[in-house]
Enzyme design. Structure first.
Site, PDB file in Angstrom:
ATOM      1  N   LEU A 131      -7.146   7.013   3.945  1.00  0.00           N
ATOM      2  CA  LEU A 131      -7.695   6.097   2.955  1.00  0.00           C
ATOM      3  C   LEU A 131      -8.678   5.166   3.628  1.00  0.00           C
ATOM      4  O   LEU A 131      -8.662   5.001   4.841  1.00  0.00           O
ATOM      5  CB  LEU A 131      -6.594   5.322   2.226  1.00  0.00           C
ATOM      6  CG  LEU A 131      -5.792   4.294   2.990  1.00  0.00           C
ATOM      7  CD1 LEU A 131      -6.383   2.916   2.815  1.00  0.00           C
ATOM      8  CD2 LEU A 131      -4.370   4.291   2.477  1.00  0.00           C
ATOM      9  N   CYS A 132      -9.558   4.577   2.820  1.00  0.00           N
ATOM     10  CA  CYS A 132     -10.547   3.625   3.322  1.00  0.00           C
ATOM     11  C   CYS A 132     -10.743   2.567   2.250  1.00  0.00           C
ATOM     12  O   CYS A 132      -9.828   2.301   1.475  1.00  0.00           O
ATOM     13  CB  CYS A 132     -11.855   4.328   3.684  1.00  0.00           C
ATOM     14  SG  CYS A 132     -12.640   5.162   2.292  1.00  0.00           S
ATOM     15  N   LEU A 133     -11.911   1.959   2.168  1.00  0.00           N
ATOM     16  CA  LEU A 133     -12.134   0.924   1.176  1.00  0.00           C
ATOM     17  C   LEU A 133     -12.328   1.504  -0.224  1.00  0.00           C
ATOM     18  O   LEU A 133     -11.714   1.047  -1.177  1.00  0.00           O
ATOM     19  CB  LEU A 133     -13.344   0.062   1.558  1.00  0.00           C
ATOM     20  CG  LEU A 133     -13.593  -1.154   0.684  1.00  0.00           C
ATOM     21  CD1 LEU A 133     -12.433  -2.142   0.789  1.00  0.00           C
ATOM     22  CD2 LEU A 133     -14.895  -1.834   1.064  1.00  0.00           C
TER      23      LEU A 133
END
Length: 170
Positions: A131-133
């Site tokens: 996951l990231c932003l």
């Protein structure tokens, strides 16, 4: 002459019938060749591999990610930069491996991985969720992991923004 034989063999292999029970009659075949130069004698070995034309679903929903975290059945890797975690927050139970380090990190010795990232090094058969932003960098990390042979890699397309919004509305 040997090259001509190779091309003929490749053409023959590509015309082989699709095995019964195959999900799609339009699968892709690749032919890999390995050249052995033992004592000056060259021989070639061919390997035929079938790849499915069906795309595997690599997206994880918010509910599924919550379940995986609760059960401890997946390593959740947050690929944002450390300053982003400090500024926005982090998903509890996730391990931070910035995107620029994913390729190297997934090839480290398990002890080195633990020391550097304070988490358990995944094996190539473990479930990993990136996951990231906002879900863009996590897709890149997913592609990197798949290229390195990780078979059960996925990503959370909503990213931290979606996670935080859903957690706030609980």
């Amino acid at each position: 002459m040997a090259l001509r034989r190779c091309w003929r063999l490749t053409g023959l292999l590509l015309r082989l019938p699709v095995p019964p029970g195959s999900s799609s009659p339009v699968g892709r075949l690749t032919v890999s060749s390995f050249i052995n130069t033992n004592g000056g004698f060259k021989s070639a070995k061919f390997q035929l591999r079938r790849f499915s034309s069906e795309a595997r679903n690599t997206d994880v929903s918010y509910e599924r990610l919550k379940q995986l975290l609760a059960d401890g059945k997946a390593l959740v890797v947050d690929v944002r930069e450390p300053w982003e975690l400090r500024e926005y927050g982090l998903v509890p139970g996730s391990v931070n491996v910035p995107l620029g380090q994913v390729n190297t990190a997934l090839q480290l010795d398990p002890e080195e991985f633990r020391e550097k990232y304070d988490g358990v090094m995944p094996t190539r058969t473990d479930k990993i969720v990136f996951l990231c932003l906002a879900g863009i960098r996590s897709k890149t990390a997913l592609n990197t992991a798949v290229a390195l042979g990780y078979r059960d890699a996925q990503h959370y397309p909503g990213g931290w923004q979606d996670w935080a919004e859903r957690e706030q509305h609980k």
